[in-house]
Design a protein around this motif. Structure first.
Motif, PDB file in Angstrom:
ATOM      1  N   LYS A  42       0.890  -1.277  -0.047  1.00  9.75           N
ATOM      2  CA  LYS A  42       0.064   0.111  -0.033  1.00  9.75           C
ATOM      3  C   LYS A  42       0.838   1.302  -0.061  1.00  9.75           C
ATOM      4  O   LYS A  42       0.788   2.141   1.092  1.00  9.75           O
ATOM      5  CB  LYS A  42      -0.902   0.025   1.055  1.00  9.75           C
ATOM      6  CG  LYS A  42      -1.936  -1.206   1.175  1.00  9.75           C
ATOM      7  CD  LYS A  42      -2.887  -1.222   2.281  1.00  9.75           C
ATOM      8  CE  LYS A  42      -3.861  -2.216   2.483  1.00  9.75           C
ATOM      9  NZ  LYS A  42      -4.711  -2.324   1.129  1.00  9.75           N
ATOM     10  N   ALA A  45      -1.193   4.625  -0.230  1.00 12.13           N
ATOM     11  CA  ALA A  45      -1.880   4.917   1.234  1.00 12.13           C
ATOM     12  C   ALA A  45      -0.679   5.476   2.293  1.00 12.13           C
ATOM     13  O   ALA A  45      -1.061   6.283   3.073  1.00 12.13           O
ATOM     14  CB  ALA A  45      -2.435   3.743   1.673  1.00 12.13           C
ATOM     15  N   LEU A  93      -5.456   0.648   8.264  1.00  9.04           N
ATOM     16  CA  LEU A  93      -5.021  -0.109   7.031  1.00  9.04           C
ATOM     17  C   LEU A  93      -4.089  -1.120   7.280  1.00  9.04           C
ATOM     18  O   LEU A  93      -4.327  -2.450   6.777  1.00  9.04           O
ATOM     19  CB  LEU A  93      -4.513   0.923   6.036  1.00  9.04           C
ATOM     20  CG  LEU A  93      -5.357   1.973   5.578  1.00  9.04           C
ATOM     21  CD1 LEU A  93      -4.549   2.922   4.972  1.00  9.04           C
ATOM     22  CD2 LEU A  93      -6.442   1.262   4.807  1.00  9.04           C
ATOM     23  N   ASN A  97      -5.506  -5.476   6.656  1.00  3.24           N
ATOM     24  CA  ASN A  97      -5.072  -6.131   5.306  1.00  3.24           C
ATOM     25  C   ASN A  97      -5.304  -7.775   5.714  1.00  3.24           C
ATOM     26  O   ASN A  97      -4.460  -8.306   6.245  1.00  3.24           O
ATOM     27  CB  ASN A  97      -3.584  -5.883   5.527  1.00  3.24           C
ATOM     28  CG  ASN A  97      -2.889  -6.261   3.923  1.00  3.24           C
ATOM     29  OD1 ASN A  97      -3.401  -7.125   3.335  1.00  3.24           O
ATOM     30  ND2 ASN A  97      -1.758  -5.593   3.615  1.00  3.24           N
TER      31      ASN A  97
END
Length: 323
Positions: A42, A45, A93, A97
């Motif tokens: 990510k 992000a 986040l 995951n």
């Protein structure tokens, strides 16, 4: 004059440092989450969280320092709050995951893994510590050759370019897990592609930032409320700092590449050469020759040396691999 400058600056520095040190756990936790995001696939992000923290810091600096008049205490609170603001999003986040779920076994220390992590982590640790060492050296030389005005100029330059440097370092950090994956999979073509892409991206970003900094050089001092003399000094310093951005980016790409390909020794050479060799050498020689201007030129000279060393080491390593 030197004592007067120290007496004026020390209370402000202590006011800022007390808050940052007491709440240092926030910075450690915030900084540690970003590599976890990038490593878990990510990178966008992680970039969003970093940019969001930067914008929050800018807004809170304006609110606490200019509007509420909290001084250096307000600047410190703004810094810590900005770091804290990205933690909930990044933590959410990481925990959600599904491709890399956390298990109880993940929290049991693995000493072989820790040993490998310490070896590879020495380079980014050196890069982080070097920032503080470089700031200390620059401030000492600024006090010696230009007094409080030069220290004020360096503070302006440090603030501006510490906001730009992460954009360049982020290119290397963002490509590092991808290059590491290709290295582990013995995907030579992928490594070549990513290496070239990283250099092109960091140079393009550096040129854009350098041009923007050069165009804004006459307004930065006034934005920070500096006096006329400090404004003129900041405008001159911005030229040197703008020129060093491409070389800073090259040095960081080389260091990230060495980390990604498990070449910890080469990564450490670049990481520790800055605070132990390049910066001290340039800060010792150039100010002695050119006065205050030499202090700003020292940053350019140091990153020029580091970039050259990084490219030479990279070329030699690639030749060894081909042979």
């Amino acid at each position: 004059p030197k004592r007067g400058a120290v007496g004026a600056l020390q209370p402000l520095a202590m006011e800022y440092i007390r808050v940052v040190v007491i709440l240092a756990v926030v910075q450690v936790f915030s900084t540690g989450l970003l590599p976890l995001l990038r490593g878990s696939g990510k990178p966008v992000a992680a970039m969003v969280v970093m940019v969001q923290g930067l914008l929050v810091n800018i807004f809170l600096d304006w609110l606490f320092v200019w509007v509420l008049r909290w001084g250096m205490f307000g600047a410190a609170i703004a810094t810590v709050t900005a770091q804290l603001s990205g933690v909930p999003v990044a933590l959410f986040l990481v925990l959600r995951n599904k491709q890399l779920p956390l298990h109880k076994e993940d929290f049991v220390p693995s000493f072989p893994l820790l040993k490998k992590m310490l070896g590879l982590g020495a380079s980014p640790f050196g890069l982080s510590v070097s920032v503080s060492a470089v700031i200390l050296l620059n401030n000492l030389q600024a006090l010696r050759y230009g007094g409080a005005d030069a220290v004020a100029v360096y503070a302006i330059l440090s603030y501006v370019f510490s906001s730009l440097h992460p954009l360049l370092s982020g290119v290397g950090e963002g490509t590092q897990p991808l290059i590491s994956y290709c290295h582990g999979a013995h995907d030579h073509k992928g490594m070549v592609f990513l290496r070239k892409a990283a250099f092109v991206m960091v140079l393009a970003t550096a040129v854009v930032l350098a041009v923007a900094a050069w165009l804004c050089r006459g307004y930065v001092g006034a934005l920070f409320g500096a006096g006329q003399q400090a404004q003129e000094g900041a405008a001159q310093g911005m030229i040197w700092y703008s020129l060093c951005l491409p070389f800073f980016g090259i040095a960081r790409i080389c260091s990230s590449y060495f980390c990604a390909t498990a070449q910890a020794k080469l990564a450490n050479v670049l990481a520790y050469a800055e605070p132990l060799l390049a910066q001290p050498l340039c800060l010792l020689v150039l100010p002695a020759l050119f006065g205050v201007q030499g202090i700003w030129a020292a940053t350019f000279g140091a990153y020029l040396l580091l970039a050259a060393a990084g490219v030479i080491l990279l070329q030699r390593q690639l030749q060894i691999q081909e042979d």
